[in-house]
Structure formats: structure tokens, C-alpha cells
Scaffold this active site. Structure first.
Site, mmCIF file in Angstrom:
data_model
loop_
_atom_site.group_PDB
_atom_site.id
_atom_site.type_symbol
_atom_site.label_atom_id
_atom_site.label_comp_id
_atom_site.label_asym_id
_atom_site.label_seq_id
_atom_site.Cartn_x
_atom_site.Cartn_y
_atom_site.Cartn_z
ATOM 1 N N SER A 267 35.661 38.594 39.814
ATOM 2 C CA SER A 267 34.342 38.756 39.209
ATOM 3 C C SER A 267 34.295 37.943 37.926
ATOM 4 C CB SER A 267 34.067 40.229 38.889
ATOM 5 O OG SER A 267 32.880 40.375 38.129
ATOM 6 N N TYR B 208 36.367 48.309 34.734
ATOM 7 C CA TYR B 208 36.101 47.320 35.789
ATOM 8 C C TYR B 208 36.552 45.919 35.372
ATOM 9 C CZ TYR B 208 33.603 44.772 39.460
ATOM 10 O OH TYR B 208 33.288 43.956 40.525
#
Length: 240
Positions: free
Chosen positions: A110, A123
Site C-alpha cells: 500500500s 495498518y
């Protein structure tokens, strides 16, 4: 193709779509954070298709919250999936690749592994870890002719993010800050994964391919600069 998913019904739906398109696929119920689950799945994959030559690590979970409020048990649960699952699959399927003389691992990371995504718990930490894991695998498995690369998407419309994009104001604002002026789609990401899995990328190893429509190059355009107005499209998104 084998699809490993905790949501077995969803995996069956995807395999049905693949088969309708003329492909061959099998759905396997698997929690990638559980070593025994992954080992069992690897046996089934080898029995059905032969030793694994391409691994795409894509499992992830996310929960909102400030990092100062992060609960250690939830932290561990997220890490077990987002990076522990990647490691287990790389180890177990990687041994099958060694047995056949090589293969390709593609890990979905990501942009938030490079730039902190605030108020999303750990995250970003997990995705930064995935980036380093991918590079370590590239270095350590190179002698076995196994490549390891990372794909880092920016804003992509998926089941996890769909709730955001159903808000037309949020959608316009987000589109306005992406140079491509649109939010990415699953096919945008899949095409890059397919390239890295194929022999067309045979000399690409240990790399991070950012798939974000140019977002990561546009941070300075978001900083107010009197006298240097942004485009009409961006201004509309900002004022929406």
C-alpha cells in the site's frame, strides 16, 4: 489458479467467474494467519495444479483508530494477517518454487507503507513491514531463481473502500487530488500483478511498483501557494 480465502463462499463466486471466462480455478478455505491452514492449502494446490510457481499475497485487514489508542491484542491480530500471513505463504509456497527451480512472488502492499495513514491503527506499520519482507525475500531467494516484488496501490475502489466512494462528495474530492483524475480499480492493480507474475518481468526483482495514478508525486500541489492556482478540476473537488 487457486484462491485462498477465509470467506469460502466468496472464493467460490470468483472461481465460477474465472471458469465462465474459460480459465481453471479452485477455491480453498484458508486463514493465511494459521500455519496449518496454509500447509493444508499448499498440499491441495500441489495436488491440483502441481508445485506453485506464482504466489500473490493479498490478504489484509484494517481497523480505525489513533495509534496512541491501539490495543495490543488487536495490533497482533492485524499483524498476524497483514504480514504474518504473507510470511507463512512465502515460506510454504516458496519451498514448492524451490523444488521446481524458481517462481515469482507478488505482494500487495500500500502507498500507506511509505506515507503514514493516520487513524488507521497499525495498518501503515504492517504495510511498511510487507515492503521490507518483499525485499528480504528478493535477496535471500535470488539464488533459487525466485523473484519477489511489491505492488503499492494508492486509492483503489474495492470492497474494503466502497463505503467511502459511495459518498459523491468524498469521491469528487479524492478524484481531484489524483493527477489521473480518477480512483483506481481492481483491474488497474491486477494488470500490474499479472506483469510481475509473468516472464515479461523476468529481470525485475526486489522492486516496489506504485499504482496510484500519480498521487504520490502530487503532494506539493496540495500545499496552498498564493499566485499559483491549481486546475479547475482540483479546485472544484476542494470546494465540493
Amino acid at each position: 489458479m487457486a484462491l485462498l480465502d477465509r470467506d469460502f463462499d466468496h472464493a467460490l463466486e470468483v472461481t465460477a467467474d474465472i471458469e465462465r471466462s474459460g480459465g481453471q480455478a479452485v477455491a480453498i478455505s484458508c486463514d493465511v494467519a494459521d500455519k496449518h491452514n496454509v500447509e493444508r492449502a499448499a498440499v491441495e494446490v500441489e495436488r491440483t495444479f502441481g508445485p506453485c510457481e506464482v504466489l500473490v499475497n493479498n490478504a489484509a485487514t484494517l481497523y480505525p483508530g489513533a495509534i496512541m489508542d491501539a490495543d495490543l491484542d488487536r495490533w497482533r491480530q492485524l499483524m498476524d494477517v497483514n504480514i504474518g500471513g504473507y510470511l507463512l505463504c512465502a515460506q510454504i509456497f516458496g519451498r514448492q518454487m524451490m523444488a521446481v527451480g524458481g517462481g515469482s512472488m507478488v505482494h500487495v502492499g500500500s502507498l500507506s507503507g511509505q506515507v503514514p495513514q493516520a487513524f488507521s491503527g497499525p495498518y501503515s506499520v504492517s504495510k511498511a513491514g510487507v515492503a521490507m519482507l518483499s525485499r528480504l525475500l528478493a535477496v535471500e531467494l535470488g539464488d533459487h531463481h525466485i523473484r519477489s516484488n511489491l505492488v503499492s496501490p494508492g486509492m483503489v475502489r474495492t470492497a474494503m473502500t466502497e463505503m467511502i466512494y459511495r459518498d459523491p462528495v468524498a469521491l469528487r474530492k479524492r478524484e481531484a487530488i489524483v493527477p489521473a483524475r480518477r480512483i483506481g480499480s481492481a483491474p488497474d492493480l491486477a494488470e500490474v500483478v499479472l506483469f510481475l507474475a509473468s516472464k515479461r518481468s523476468a529481470y525485475i526483482n526486489g522492486q516496489d511498483i506504485v499504482v496510484d495514478g500519480g498521487l504520490s508525486t502530487a503532494w506539493l500541489t496540495l500545499v496552498p501557494r498564493p499566485g499559483f492556482e491549481r486546475t479547475d478540476a482540483a479546485a472544484e473537488g476542494e470546494s465540493a
